[in-house]
Design a protein around this motif. Structure first.
Motif, mmCIF file in Angstrom:
data_model
loop_
_atom_site.group_PDB
_atom_site.id
_atom_site.type_symbol
_atom_site.label_atom_id
_atom_site.label_comp_id
_atom_site.label_asym_id
_atom_site.label_seq_id
_atom_site.Cartn_x
_atom_site.Cartn_y
_atom_site.Cartn_z
ATOM 1 N N VAL A 1 0.826 -1.210 0.000
ATOM 2 C CA VAL A 1 0.000 0.000 0.000
ATOM 3 C C VAL A 1 0.866 1.269 0.000
ATOM 4 O O VAL A 1 0.537 2.228 -0.717
ATOM 5 N N LEU B 1 1.647 1.784 -3.522
ATOM 6 C CA LEU B 1 0.484 2.280 -4.259
ATOM 7 C C LEU B 1 0.259 3.761 -3.988
ATOM 8 O O LEU B 1 -0.114 4.514 -4.901
ATOM 9 N N ALA B 2 0.467 4.189 -2.748
ATOM 10 C CA ALA B 2 0.316 5.615 -2.440
ATOM 11 C C ALA B 2 1.298 6.442 -3.258
ATOM 12 O O ALA B 2 0.950 7.500 -3.796
ATOM 13 N N VAL C 1 -4.319 -6.177 0.128
ATOM 14 C CA VAL C 1 -4.097 -4.796 -0.303
ATOM 15 C C VAL C 1 -5.430 -4.062 -0.420
ATOM 16 O O VAL C 1 -5.570 -2.916 0.027
ATOM 17 N N ALA C 2 -6.432 -4.707 -1.009
ATOM 18 C CA ALA C 2 -7.744 -4.074 -1.174
ATOM 19 C C ALA C 2 -8.382 -3.753 0.177
ATOM 20 O O ALA C 2 -8.964 -2.678 0.369
ATOM 21 N N LEU D 1 -6.605 -0.713 1.545
ATOM 22 C CA LEU D 1 -6.943 0.480 0.760
ATOM 23 C C LEU D 1 -8.314 1.017 1.136
ATOM 24 O O LEU D 1 -8.530 2.230 1.201
ATOM 25 N N GLU D 2 -9.269 0.119 1.389
ATOM 26 C CA GLU D 2 -10.611 0.557 1.773
ATOM 27 C C GLU D 2 -10.586 1.275 3.118
ATOM 28 O O GLU D 2 -11.292 2.272 3.318
ATOM 29 N N PHE E 1 -7.985 2.958 4.293
ATOM 30 C CA PHE E 1 -7.378 4.251 4.013
ATOM 31 C C PHE E 1 -8.355 5.191 3.324
ATOM 32 O O PHE E 1 -8.370 6.399 3.588
ATOM 33 N N ALA E 2 -9.185 4.626 2.438
ATOM 34 C CA ALA E 2 -10.170 5.448 1.739
ATOM 35 C C ALA E 2 -11.164 6.045 2.735
ATOM 36 O O ALA E 2 -11.571 7.216 2.608
#
Length: 355
Positions: free
Chosen positions: A179, A182-183, A231-232, A235-236, A238-239
């Protein structure tokens, strides 16, 4: 351990081979790229000749998607008494190994945690893993003898073993590596359409955050796909944090100001638990900055004077200012060594920021 086979002579595989050779292990090299294998042999990592009989351990330094098929082929060949790998994800290879019917008793998965440097055997170093964590991911069916051999391999490489299961490893990689990458990529992508005037104001913070975006797209696409669920999930989360922060920013008043103050505080608290290099607590390290002329000879003179102080250096970073003809060298040292280094460098008339 007396013998090993390294399958894959990139920077990681060749570095392992060099470390084992330094420990007196007879090391054989194999790669689908014959040129890479010969290059690894030429730098002293081992020999490309096939072993006369089974080696003690075979190390699969191949991409995650290739681990299971490579393992199955090696086990059919009977090339080794035990097997390990260096893939950055563990659950996917573990599932594929089971699906292919491989012998699980001889397998103990692994993943050395080192930075992504230059690729290829010429980038290899025998001390690449010194003090670094090395995840070991045996299954319930891994035999003790197999795990012990891989533990010996990790020790010969100078790394610190960390035992955990595949799911915990992959969740940790999502948080520690995937992640964050990805950022970096997402922010880097936003820069494509940025105004030229904005980019002219770019500073070191933006360069630091987006540095990872330049890594191999093919490698990262494979890693992210292999660890997609973990990862998903992250990410959720973090979202949700990002949406909550956006809502606060759009709400004027004292409560919003308090929330905005709390946000960096929480970030700072989290950052303090991140260990420094070699597992040293970040809080036990300090930075000493020296501004020098942008000249390799001056760099060398400074480092020579630093060596004379006797203070150990954990890390060095150089930020050049070409238009001024200067460079800022940041030396990361143990907290106890900071006043000693500052004092001794000032006695030698170096312009030091620190202490």
């Amino acid at each position: 351990m007396r013998s090993a086979l390294i399958v894959g002579t990139g920077a990681i595989g060749t570095s392992i081979a060099l470390a084992l050779r330094a420990g007196g292990v007879v090391t054989h090299l194999r790669d689908t790229d014959a040129t890479a294998a010969r290059t690894a042999e030429e730098v002293g990592a081992g020999i490309t000749a096939a072993p006369a009989g089974p080696v003690d351990v075979a190390v699969l330094a191949v991409p995650p998607a290739a681990v299971a098929t490579a393992l199955a082929a090696l086990q059919r060949e009977g090339i080794a008494r035990c097997y390990t790998d260096v893939a950055g994800v563990k659950a996917l290879p573990e599932r594929e190994i089971e699906a292919l019917g491989c012998d699980p008793t001889s397998v103990a998965g692994g993943h050395p945690l080192v930075g992504n440097g230059r690729p290829g055997p010429l980038a290899a170093k025998p001390d690449l893993f010194d003090g670094c964590p090395w995840a070991l991911v045996p299954t319930e069916r891994t035999a003790d003898r197999s795990l012990n051999i891989v533990l010996e391999l990790v020790s010969l490489c100078g790394a610190t073993p960390v035992l955990l299961d595949a799911e915990r490893h992959d969740r940790a990689m999502a948080l520690d590596s995937h992640v964050p990458h990805l950022a970096s990529v997402l922010l880097g992508g936003r820069l494509r359409d940025a105004e030229a005037s904005a980019l002219r104001l770019a500073g070191q913070e933006l360069r630091d955050v987006t540095r990872g975006a330049s890594a191999s797209p093919e490698l990262w696409a494979e890693l992210l796909s292999a660890n997609a669920a973990a990862v998903a999930d992250l990410l959720e989360v973090f979202a949700e944090d990002a949406r909550g922060t956006a809502a606060v920013l759009r709400t004027p008043g004292v409560p919003a100001a308090t929330a905005l103050l709390d946000l960096p505080r929480r970030g700072a608290q989290g950052q303090t638990v991140v260990p420094g290099k070699y597992g040293v607590p970040a809080a036990s390290l300090a930075a000493v900055e020296v501004v020098v002329g942008d000249d390799p000879k001056e760099y060398a003179q400074l480092l020579g004077d630093v060596a004379k102080t006797g203070v150990s250096i954990d890390d060095i970073a150089i930020e050049r200012s070409a238009h001024r003809g200067t460079a800022r060298i940041s030396l990361t040292v143990p907290v106890a060594g900071e006043p000693v280094l500052v004092s001794k460098l000032r006695l030698r008339n170096w312009p030091v920021r620190g202490g």
